[in-house]
Design a protein around this motif. Structure first.
Motif, PDB file in Angstrom:
ATOM      1  N   VAL A 165      -2.063 -45.743  57.566  1.00 40.87           N
ATOM      2  CA  VAL A 165      -1.211 -45.324  58.682  1.00 40.87           C
ATOM      3  C   VAL A 165       0.191 -45.887  58.505  1.00 40.87           C
ATOM      4  O   VAL A 165       1.182 -45.183  58.713  1.00 40.87           O
ATOM      5  CB  VAL A 165      -1.824 -45.747  60.035  1.00 40.87           C
ATOM      6  N   MET A 166       0.289 -47.144  58.108  1.00 38.28           N
ATOM      7  CA  MET A 166       1.602 -47.748  57.888  1.00 38.28           C
ATOM      8  C   MET A 166       2.412 -46.927  56.886  1.00 38.28           C
ATOM      9  O   MET A 166       3.579 -46.605  57.130  1.00 38.28           O
ATOM     10  CB  MET A 166       1.470 -49.182  57.375  1.00 38.28           C
ATOM     11  N   GLN A 167       1.801 -46.555  55.774  1.00 37.32           N
ATOM     12  CA  GLN A 167       2.501 -45.777  54.751  1.00 37.32           C
ATOM     13  C   GLN A 167       2.883 -44.398  55.264  1.00 37.32           C
ATOM     14  O   GLN A 167       3.984 -43.912  54.980  1.00 37.32           O
ATOM     15  CB  GLN A 167       1.641 -45.667  53.497  1.00 37.32           C
ATOM     16  N   THR A 168       2.007 -43.773  56.023  1.00 34.65           N
ATOM     17  CA  THR A 168       2.306 -42.451  56.592  1.00 34.65           C
ATOM     18  C   THR A 168       3.502 -42.530  57.521  1.00 34.65           C
ATOM     19  O   THR A 168       4.441 -41.728  57.429  1.00 34.65           O
ATOM     20  CB  THR A 168       1.080 -41.901  57.349  1.00 34.65           C
ATOM     21  N   VAL A 169       3.480 -43.497  58.425  1.00 34.75           N
ATOM     22  CA  VAL A 169       4.573 -43.656  59.384  1.00 34.75           C
ATOM     23  C   VAL A 169       5.865 -44.003  58.654  1.00 34.75           C
ATOM     24  O   VAL A 169       6.923 -43.424  58.926  1.00 34.75           O
ATOM     25  CB  VAL A 169       4.211 -44.718  60.445  1.00 34.75           C
ATOM     26  N   GLN A 170       5.787 -44.916  57.703  1.00 36.76           N
ATOM     27  CA  GLN A 170       6.971 -45.321  56.946  1.00 36.76           C
ATOM     28  C   GLN A 170       7.597 -44.122  56.228  1.00 36.76           C
ATOM     29  O   GLN A 170       8.811 -43.912  56.283  1.00 36.76           O
ATOM     30  CB  GLN A 170       6.576 -46.408  55.946  1.00 36.76           C
ATOM     31  N   LYS A 216      15.063 -40.040  58.628  1.00 32.75           N
ATOM     32  CA  LYS A 216      16.204 -40.959  58.770  1.00 32.75           C
ATOM     33  C   LYS A 216      16.240 -41.530  60.192  1.00 32.75           C
ATOM     34  O   LYS A 216      17.264 -41.555  60.872  1.00 32.75           O
ATOM     35  CB  LYS A 216      17.509 -40.278  58.399  1.00 32.75           C
ATOM     36  N   ALA A 217      15.073 -41.986  60.603  1.00 34.77           N
ATOM     37  CA  ALA A 217      14.859 -42.462  61.972  1.00 34.77           C
ATOM     38  C   ALA A 217      15.528 -43.815  62.204  1.00 34.77           C
ATOM     39  O   ALA A 217      15.964 -44.485  61.272  1.00 34.77           O
ATOM     40  CB  ALA A 217      13.364 -42.560  62.248  1.00 34.77           C
ATOM     41  N   ARG A 218      15.543 -44.204  63.466  1.00 35.86           N
ATOM     42  CA  ARG A 218      16.128 -45.472  63.887  1.00 35.86           C
ATOM     43  C   ARG A 218      15.073 -46.574  63.977  1.00 35.86           C
ATOM     44  O   ARG A 218      15.277 -47.560  64.675  1.00 35.86           O
ATOM     45  CB  ARG A 218      16.826 -45.301  65.222  1.00 35.86           C
ATOM     46  N   ARG A 273      -1.831 -56.696  59.976  1.00 39.16           N
ATOM     47  CA  ARG A 273      -0.977 -56.010  60.937  1.00 39.16           C
ATOM     48  C   ARG A 273       0.331 -55.604  60.273  1.00 39.16           C
ATOM     49  O   ARG A 273       0.670 -56.098  59.194  1.00 39.16           O
ATOM     50  CB  ARG A 273      -0.695 -56.887  62.147  1.00 39.16           C
ATOM     51  N   TRP A 274       1.051 -54.701  60.932  1.00 35.93           N
ATOM     52  CA  TRP A 274       2.389 -54.314  60.504  1.00 35.93           C
ATOM     53  C   TRP A 274       3.195 -54.011  61.761  1.00 35.93           C
ATOM     54  O   TRP A 274       2.635 -53.840  62.842  1.00 35.93           O
ATOM     55  CB  TRP A 274       2.379 -53.140  59.535  1.00 35.93           C
ATOM     56  N   SER A 275       4.501 -54.008  61.615  1.00 32.98           N
ATOM     57  CA  SER A 275       5.342 -53.807  62.791  1.00 32.98           C
ATOM     58  C   SER A 275       6.214 -52.573  62.646  1.00 32.98           C
ATOM     59  O   SER A 275       6.516 -52.120  61.540  1.00 32.98           O
ATOM     60  CB  SER A 275       6.241 -55.027  63.029  1.00 32.98           C
ATOM     61  N   LEU A 276       6.592 -52.071  63.794  1.00 29.74           N
ATOM     62  CA  LEU A 276       7.592 -51.017  63.880  1.00 29.74           C
ATOM     63  C   LEU A 276       8.781 -51.649  64.580  1.00 29.74           C
ATOM     64  O   LEU A 276       8.615 -52.289  65.626  1.00 29.74           O
ATOM     65  CB  LEU A 276       7.046 -49.825  64.682  1.00 29.74           C
ATOM     66  N   GLN A 277       9.965 -51.515  63.976  1.00 31.30           N
ATOM     67  CA  GLN A 277      11.147 -52.171  64.497  1.00 31.30           C
ATOM     68  C   GLN A 277      12.271 -51.183  64.680  1.00 31.30           C
ATOM     69  O   GLN A 277      12.531 -50.372  63.804  1.00 31.30           O
ATOM     70  CB  GLN A 277      11.604 -53.263  63.522  1.00 31.30           C
ATOM     71  N   ASP A 278      12.929 -51.290  65.837  1.00 28.99           N
ATOM     72  CA  ASP A 278      14.120 -50.482  66.074  1.00 28.99           C
ATOM     73  C   ASP A 278      15.256 -51.057  65.248  1.00 28.99           C
ATOM     74  O   ASP A 278      15.425 -52.279  65.179  1.00 28.99           O
ATOM     75  CB  ASP A 278      14.518 -50.519  67.559  1.00 28.99           C
ATOM     76  N   VAL A 279      16.023 -50.188  64.614  1.00 30.31           N
ATOM     77  CA  VAL A 279      17.172 -50.615  63.824  1.00 30.31           C
ATOM     78  C   VAL A 279      18.404 -50.481  64.698  1.00 30.31           C
ATOM     79  O   VAL A 279      18.632 -49.451  65.328  1.00 30.31           O
ATOM     80  CB  VAL A 279      17.330 -49.724  62.558  1.00 30.31           C
ATOM     81  N   HIS A 280      19.176 -51.536  64.744  1.00 28.83           N
ATOM     82  CA  HIS A 280      20.381 -51.524  65.602  1.00 28.83           C
ATOM     83  C   HIS A 280      21.633 -51.415  64.755  1.00 28.83           C
ATOM     84  O   HIS A 280      21.703 -51.751  63.650  1.00 28.83           O
ATOM     85  CB  HIS A 280      20.443 -52.785  66.439  1.00 28.83           C
TER      86      HIS A 280
END
Length: 72
Positions: free
Chosen positions: A40-45, A52-54, A65-72
């Motif tokens: 799932v991590m690889q699919t989402v990544q 070109k998401a944020r 575990r793995w994280s999803l992080q908003d890029v600022h």
């Protein structure tokens, strides 16, 4: 709804003040996603890079575990 959309929706609800949410196998089960944690991590990544998401995906060396992080 696709896997990435499910993860993004859950991230929007659970992210902390720095825009980070962590995902474990239990989180995926709660969302009804049956694929493996790092599959799932690889699919989402991959999907986020194509869009070109944020948000970015990070494992920070963790194996449970793995994280999803908003890029600022």
């Amino acid at each position: 709804m696709g896997i990435t959309e499910q993860i993004l929706a859950d991230h929007a609800l659970r992210k902390d003040g720095e825009g980070v949410s962590w995902f474990t196998a239990e989180d995926l089960a709660r969302l009804g996603i049956r694929d493996g944690l790092f599959t799932v991590m690889q699919t989402v990544q991959h999907t986020l890079r194509l869009r070109k998401a944020r948000q970015v995906v990070e494992s920070e060396g963790c194996t449970d575990r793995w994280s999803l992080q908003d890029v600022h």
